[in-house]
Design an enzyme around this catalytic site. Structure first.
Site, PDB file in Angstrom:
ATOM      1  N   SER A  42       0.816  -1.218   0.000  1.00  0.00           N
ATOM      2  CA  SER A  42       0.000   0.000   0.000  1.00  0.00           C
ATOM      3  C   SER A  42       0.849   1.266   0.000  1.00  0.00           C
ATOM      4  O   SER A  42       1.999   1.271   0.440  1.00  0.00           O
ATOM      5  CB  SER A  42      -0.912   0.026   1.229  1.00  0.00           C
ATOM      6  OG  SER A  42      -1.657  -1.160   1.320  1.00  0.00           O
TER       7      SER A  42
HETATM    8  N1  SAH Z   1      -0.707  -5.098   3.799  1.00  0.00           N
HETATM    9  C1  SAH Z   1       0.125  -5.445   2.653  1.00  0.00           C
HETATM   10  C2  SAH Z   1      -0.539  -5.135   1.342  1.00  0.00           C
HETATM   11  C3  SAH Z   1      -1.600  -6.091   1.056  1.00  0.00           C
HETATM   12  S1  SAH Z   1      -2.079  -6.352  -0.623  1.00  0.00           S
HETATM   13  C4  SAH Z   1       1.487  -4.825   2.729  1.00  0.00           C
HETATM   14  O1  SAH Z   1       1.772  -4.096   3.690  1.00  0.00           O
HETATM   15  O2  SAH Z   1       2.288  -5.095   1.842  1.00  0.00           O
HETATM   16  C5  SAH Z   1      -3.449  -7.395  -0.256  1.00  0.00           C
HETATM   17  C6  SAH Z   1      -3.093  -8.798   0.151  1.00  0.00           C
HETATM   18  O3  SAH Z   1      -4.278  -9.426   0.581  1.00  0.00           O
HETATM   19  C7  SAH Z   1      -2.547  -9.642  -1.001  1.00  0.00           C
HETATM   20  O4  SAH Z   1      -1.312 -10.163  -0.649  1.00  0.00           O
HETATM   21  C8  SAH Z   1      -3.605 -10.730  -1.167  1.00  0.00           C
HETATM   22  O5  SAH Z   1      -3.073 -11.991  -1.550  1.00  0.00           O
HETATM   23  C9  SAH Z   1      -4.202 -10.788   0.216  1.00  0.00           C
HETATM   24  N2  SAH Z   1      -5.548 -11.350   0.309  1.00  0.00           N
HETATM   25  C10 SAH Z   1      -6.598 -11.230  -0.551  1.00  0.00           C
HETATM   26  N3  SAH Z   1      -7.677 -11.883  -0.083  1.00  0.00           N
HETATM   27  C11 SAH Z   1      -7.312 -12.421   1.125  1.00  0.00           C
HETATM   28  C12 SAH Z   1      -7.994 -13.214   2.116  1.00  0.00           C
HETATM   29  N4  SAH Z   1      -9.280 -13.561   1.966  1.00  0.00           N
HETATM   30  N5  SAH Z   1      -7.312 -13.589   3.222  1.00  0.00           N
HETATM   31  C13 SAH Z   1      -6.014 -13.227   3.382  1.00  0.00           C
HETATM   32  N6  SAH Z   1      -5.318 -12.496   2.483  1.00  0.00           N
HETATM   33  C14 SAH Z   1      -5.956 -12.083   1.379  1.00  0.00           C
END
Ligand code: SAH
Length: 218
Positions: free
Chosen positions: A63
């Site tokens: 993000s």
């Molecule tokens: N917080 C992260 C950015 C997240 S991007 C950082 O600091 O880098 C969003 C993430 O959510 C992705 O890696 C994706 O694979 C994950 N994601 C999507 N759906 C999900 C779910 N149901 N449970 C857990 N992770 C999930």
């Protein structure tokens, strides 16, 4: 590769801008302790302190720092909370949370094993030993480990997921993007004795939350 000096300049500018826009010194100081370049792919390290989201592979992103600061600030962490993050991604947000709850615990859940593994290694290397990374694609969040004082969802949900509301402690806070796959509103939920109270924080754009109680896999 950009010269080192320009990364340092970007970093100074970024934190000056975050202090002006967010003004939550505890959160900004916590972010300053985390080297964001450790969580981005080597080819985009020169962009680590630009205020933008960056690709981390597997169609996922780390993000934008402004959004990390805003969401973290909304959780109102005091230092000993039990925090759940849904969407570990690179592990950067979890590292920031780790510094904000030195006497607490961060459980972060990711659905893509390769991302979870990379994040786990980086968090360990940086000494974030109050963070636990878990892989799960069958259940949203971590119901068997709740309730949590704070929940942060870093992927976009089609609606407020009841499964996560059930994992909030009374007095707990949750911040989550809710909307379509392309555009969302950042939503803050406070769970009180009388039920949830919801406030809207502004537009945002996240990758989709996939799986149970979220978007179907395409
Ligand atoms: N917080 C992260 C950015 C997240 S991007 C950082 O600091 O880098 C969003 C993430 O959510 C992705 O890696 C994706 O694979 C994950 N994601 C999507 N759906 C999900 C779910 N149901 N449970 C857990 N992770 C999930």
């Amino acid at each position: 590769m950009a010269p080192k000096g320009s990364i340092e300049r970007d970093r100074r500018d970024l934190f000056r801008s975050l202090r002006r826009k967010i003004g939550d010194e505890r959160v900004i100081a916590g972010m300053e302790r985390v080297p964001r370049e450790a969580f981005v792919p080597s080819e985009s390290r020169y962009l680590a302190y630009k205020d933008i989201a960056l690709s981390i592979g597997q169609e996922q992103t780390i993000s934008q720092p402004y959004i990390v600061a805003l969401m973290t600030s909304c959780l109102g962490l005091q230092g000993s909370e039990r925090v759940l993050e849904v969407g570990t991604g690179s592990g950067y947000q979890a590292a920031v949370l780790s510094h904000l709850v030195p006497r607490g615990h961060v459980l972060t859940v990711e659905r893509i094993p390769a991302l979870a593994e990379r994040a786990r290694v980086e968090l360990l290397r940086l000494g974030c030993d109050n963070v636990e990374v878990r892989v799960d694609r069958h259940v949203l969040g971590c119901p068997d480990r709740g309730p949590f004082d704070a929940i942060i969802v870093t992927a976009a949900a089609p609606a407020l997921p009841y499964t996560l509301m059930d994992q909030m402690a009374t007095g707990g806070r949750m911040v989550i993007p809710v909307g379509t796959r392309l555009q969302q509103e950042l939503v803050r939920v406070l769970r009180t004795d009388e039920g949830p109270s919801v406030s809207l924080l502004g537009p945002c754009r996240f990758v989709p939350l996939i799986g149970p109680d979220a978007w179907p896999e395409e």
